[in-house]
Design an enzyme around this catalytic site. Sequence first.
Site, PDB file in Angstrom:
ATOM      1  N   TYR A   1      97.084 -40.062  35.916  1.00  0.00           N
ATOM      2  CA  TYR A   1      97.308 -40.618  34.591  1.00  0.00           C
ATOM      3  C   TYR A   1      98.653 -40.131  34.022  1.00  0.00           C
ATOM      4  O   TYR A   1      99.158 -40.711  33.059  1.00  0.00           O
ATOM      5  CB  TYR A   1      96.209 -40.203  33.607  1.00  0.00           C
ATOM      6  CG  TYR A   1      94.819 -40.672  33.950  1.00  0.00           C
ATOM      7  CD1 TYR A   1      94.562 -41.560  35.003  1.00  0.00           C
ATOM      8  CD2 TYR A   1      93.728 -40.218  33.211  1.00  0.00           C
ATOM      9  CE1 TYR A   1      93.272 -41.962  35.301  1.00  0.00           C
ATOM     10  CE2 TYR A   1      92.435 -40.632  33.502  1.00  0.00           C
ATOM     11  CZ  TYR A   1      92.213 -41.489  34.555  1.00  0.00           C
ATOM     12  OH  TYR A   1      90.929 -41.878  34.842  1.00  0.00           O
TER      13      TYR A   1
ATOM     14  N   HIS B   1      89.145 -37.686  42.897  1.00  0.00           N
ATOM     15  CA  HIS B   1      89.207 -38.962  42.183  1.00  0.00           C
ATOM     16  C   HIS B   1      88.739 -40.150  43.018  1.00  0.00           C
ATOM     17  O   HIS B   1      88.194 -41.125  42.494  1.00  0.00           O
ATOM     18  CB  HIS B   1      90.646 -39.196  41.715  1.00  0.00           C
ATOM     19  CG  HIS B   1      90.755 -40.092  40.524  1.00  0.00           C
ATOM     20  ND1 HIS B   1      91.852 -40.104  39.701  1.00  0.00           N
ATOM     21  CD2 HIS B   1      89.903 -41.009  39.999  1.00  0.00           C
ATOM     22  CE1 HIS B   1      91.670 -40.990  38.727  1.00  0.00           C
ATOM     23  NE2 HIS B   1      90.502 -41.554  38.893  1.00  0.00           N
TER      24      HIS B   1
ATOM     25  N   PRO C   1      82.086 -48.478  30.338  1.00  0.00           N
ATOM     26  CA  PRO C   1      80.784 -48.906  29.821  1.00  0.00           C
ATOM     27  C   PRO C   1      80.758 -50.316  29.239  1.00  0.00           C
ATOM     28  O   PRO C   1      79.686 -50.906  29.096  1.00  0.00           O
ATOM     29  CB  PRO C   1      80.487 -47.860  28.731  1.00  0.00           C
ATOM     30  CG  PRO C   1      81.836 -47.377  28.304  1.00  0.00           C
ATOM     31  CD  PRO C   1      82.662 -47.370  29.560  1.00  0.00           C
TER      32      PRO C   1
ATOM     33  N   GLY D   1      82.209 -52.821  30.736  1.00  0.00           N
ATOM     34  CA  GLY D   1      82.464 -53.757  31.830  1.00  0.00           C
ATOM     35  C   GLY D   1      83.853 -54.343  31.738  1.00  0.00           C
ATOM     36  O   GLY D   1      84.044 -55.549  31.893  1.00  0.00           O
TER      37      GLY D   1
ATOM     38  N   SER E   1      89.910 -45.359  23.542  1.00  0.00           N
ATOM     39  CA  SER E   1      90.564 -46.261  22.596  1.00  0.00           C
ATOM     40  C   SER E   1      91.767 -45.538  22.014  1.00  0.00           C
ATOM     41  O   SER E   1      91.760 -44.315  21.877  1.00  0.00           O
ATOM     42  CB  SER E   1      89.613 -46.676  21.471  1.00  0.00           C
ATOM     43  OG  SER E   1      90.303 -47.498  20.544  1.00  0.00           O
ATOM     44  N   THR E   2      92.796 -46.285  21.674  1.00  0.00           N
ATOM     45  CA  THR E   2      93.955 -45.682  21.003  1.00  0.00           C
ATOM     46  C   THR E   2      93.838 -45.809  19.483  1.00  0.00           C
ATOM     47  O   THR E   2      94.591 -45.165  18.756  1.00  0.00           O
ATOM     48  CB  THR E   2      95.264 -46.357  21.458  1.00  0.00           C
ATOM     49  OG1 THR E   2      95.179 -47.764  21.216  1.00  0.00           O
ATOM     50  CG2 THR E   2      95.512 -46.096  22.936  1.00  0.00           C
TER      51      THR E   2
ATOM     52  N   ARG F   1      88.262 -47.376  16.238  1.00  0.00           N
ATOM     53  CA  ARG F   1      87.421 -47.644  17.411  1.00  0.00           C
ATOM     54  C   ARG F   1      86.846 -46.349  17.961  1.00  0.00           C
ATOM     55  O   ARG F   1      85.704 -46.318  18.434  1.00  0.00           O
ATOM     56  CB  ARG F   1      88.253 -48.346  18.488  1.00  0.00           C
ATOM     57  CG  ARG F   1      88.775 -49.712  18.087  1.00  0.00           C
ATOM     58  CD  ARG F   1      87.743 -50.798  18.333  1.00  0.00           C
ATOM     59  NE  ARG F   1      88.244 -52.101  17.953  1.00  0.00           N
ATOM     60  CZ  ARG F   1      88.995 -52.869  18.727  1.00  0.00           C
ATOM     61  NH1 ARG F   1      89.351 -52.446  19.934  1.00  0.00           N
ATOM     62  NH2 ARG F   1      89.385 -54.054  18.310  1.00  0.00           N
TER      63      ARG F   1
ATOM     64  N   ASN G   1      83.013 -45.629  18.497  1.00  0.00           N
ATOM     65  CA  ASN G   1      82.431 -45.214  19.779  1.00  0.00           C
ATOM     66  C   ASN G   1      81.590 -43.962  19.638  1.00  0.00           C
ATOM     67  O   ASN G   1      80.581 -43.791  20.329  1.00  0.00           O
ATOM     68  CB  ASN G   1      83.536 -44.986  20.813  1.00  0.00           C
ATOM     69  CG  ASN G   1      84.091 -46.278  21.372  1.00  0.00           C
ATOM     70  OD1 ASN G   1      83.394 -47.283  21.422  1.00  0.00           O
ATOM     71  ND2 ASN G   1      85.345 -46.245  21.807  1.00  0.00           N
TER      72      ASN G   1
END
Length: 325
Positions: free
Chosen positions: A83, A140, A230, A232, A274-275, A279, A283
Site C-alpha cells: 500500500y 499477503h 464487505p 462486495g 473510507s476517506t 462514512r 461504518n
Amino acid sequence: MRARHRRRRARRDRALSSRRRRHRRRCRRRAVMMARATVTLRDGVSMPRLAFGTYKLAGDVCRDAVRDALVVGFRHIDTATCYRNERSVGEAVRASACAKEVFLTSKIAPNEMTSEETTSRAIDGVVDRLGRAPDLLLVHWPGEAKQAPTSERHREARERTWRVFERALEQGKTRSIGVSNFEIRHLEELLSYAKVKPSVNQIELHPRFNQRALREFCEMHGIHIQGYSPLGVGSLLEDARALEYAKKIGLAPAPALVRWTLTRDPECSVVVKSTAKTRTEENFTALRAKTAEASEDDIRAHADALEKAFESTQSKQCWDPSVVC
C-alpha cells in the site's frame, strides 16, 4: 428536625436508586445491541474486530483518514507494504491521544517472498515505517511475485516465508502472525510444517461470496477469519435484498453489510475503508443496531437470511488466489 432530614435523605436515596435503575436498563439495552468489539486470537492476543483499512490511501489523505478513524473510535488500523502508506499510518497513530490502544496490522507482499533475507528485511522495514512492531503480521498472498500460477516456487516461498515469520515472532517484531487470501489447500500445507499456527486468515467475505467452507475449515483449526470488501466492491449497496436487510436491522446499507460479517459463524472480524469522515462514522455504527426492536438474535437471523438469499449466485469480486499452486 431529625425526622425532616430523614425524609429528605429517603427522597434523595429513592431518586438516586431510580437513576441507577434507569442507567442499568440503558446499559443492558446497549449491551444487547452491541456486537462484541474484540476477539481473542489463538495466541491470546486481543484484536479489535472492526478495522479501518488503508488500501489505495496515500500521504496526507491516508494520514487524515486514519486520524479521523481514531477520533471516531476505531482502534485497529490495517495496512500493507504494497500500500506504500505505512509511514503515514504510523505518523497518524503516534499523533493520536490513543496511540497506545491502537492495534496495527501489516502484510508482506509477494515480491518480498523471494528469499529469507528479503522477507526479513521487509519485516524490519515494516517496523521502521510504522515506528513500532505491528501487532499482527500477515502473508499477503499465497505465492511469490512474477511466477506462473502453477509454479512450484509458490510452495517453496510460502514455507520459506513462514519460517521467517516464526522467527520474527520470537524476536518480538510482531505479536501475532497469520495469512491473507489463503485457500483451504494452502492452509492444509502450511499447517503440515508450521511450528506456530496462523492466528488469522484475511479473506474476501460478503453475502455474494460467503466462503462458508473456508470459514468452517478455519474454525476447525483455530484460525480467525477477518473479512475484507464487505460491500462486495460496492456491488451490494444497490441490491434490493441487501437494502431490505439493512432496513430490518436499523442501519444504513454500508454498516449493515459490515455488521453482516460480524455476525457470521465462526466469529469474524472485518476491514472497512473510507476517506470521508462521515462514512467512517457511519461504518463504525456497524458495532450497534439503532432500533430497540432489533435484538442480537434478530440481527443474526436477518443476516442468515441474507446469506441464504445469495446462496445460488455466489460471485467473487476481488483477486482469485485459487489459481495459485
